[in-house]
Write an enzyme that holds these catalytic residues in place. Structure first.
Site, PDB file in Angstrom:
ATOM      1  N   PRO A 126       0.804  -1.228   0.000  1.00  0.00           N
ATOM      2  CG  PRO A 126      -0.972  -1.603   1.463  1.00  0.00           C
ATOM      3  CD  PRO A 126       0.348  -2.181   1.011  1.00  0.00           C
ATOM      4  CB  CYS A 127       1.028   3.914  -2.481  1.00  0.00           C
ATOM      5  SG  CYS A 127      -0.650   4.389  -2.966  1.00  0.00           S
ATOM      6  CD  GLN A 128      -3.499   3.395   0.645  1.00  0.00           C
ATOM      7  OE1 GLN A 128      -2.500   2.681   0.646  1.00  0.00           O
ATOM      8  NE2 GLN A 128      -4.684   2.942   0.272  1.00  0.00           N
ATOM      9  CE1 TYR A 134       6.812   5.046   3.784  1.00  0.00           C
ATOM     10  CE2 TYR A 134       5.355   3.368   2.890  1.00  0.00           C
ATOM     11  CZ  TYR A 134       6.273   3.784   3.833  1.00  0.00           C
ATOM     12  OH  TYR A 134       6.633   2.937   4.838  1.00  0.00           O
TER      13      TYR A 134
END
Length: 160
Positions: free
Chosen positions: A85-87, A89
């Site tokens: 998951p990118c949230q 960063y």
């Protein structure tokens, strides 16, 4: 015999693909288009899981990566794809980084160690490189190299 894409002919074996943080199956679709077998996918989101199970019903489905064991695929996967998951960063988020419960790189690394794929294709947002001086990006590269993988990071802009 068939063309291997480089103009040479040769025997081509079918590749086995596994997918983590699979979403609605972008990597699965690409794998299918080039003739790979999708052996498993892992997606926590209910809607994404429904899409994956509809289009790839023969693939083993895993839900929560933190509660899944992937040892049955040890040494059977040629290509493992995924983007944790990118949230934590993303510039569009709060950028809590490792303090965000969605920082799941350690889980992806655990799966890599369990499965031991030949190749890994990982993806994430540009913010992973810039968060806290790039410490997590460096950690990802170092962890993969410690497992014996050569790492070739490529930055592709969102517009591309």
């Amino acid at each position: 015999m068939q063309m291997d894409g480089s103009g040479c002919t040769g025997e081509r074996s079918k590749m086995n693909h596994g997918s983590l943080f699979s979403g609605i199956g972008g990597f699965e679709l690409a794998a299918e288009w080039i003739g790979w077998d999708n052996l498993f996918h892992c997606e926590f989101n209910e809607f994404g899981s429904k899409v994956l199970n509809h289009y790839w019903p023969e693939s083993k489905h895993y839900g929560d990566i933190t509660k899944s064991d992937f040892f049955e695929f040890r040494d059977r996967i040629d290509i493992l794809t995924g983007g944790f998951p990118c949230q934590p960063y993303s510039a569009a988020g709060k950028r809590k980084g490792k303090d965000d419960a969605r920082h799941l790189w350690p889980e992806m690394l655990r799966v890599i160690r369990e499965v031991r794929p030949r190749y890994i294709v990982g993806e994430n947002v540009y913010g992973l490189i810039t968060w806290n001086g790039g410490i997590v990006f460096d950690e990802v590269c170092t962890d993969l190299e410690a497992e014996g993988y050569a790492v070739w990071p490529i930055v592709i802009p969102a517009a591309a």
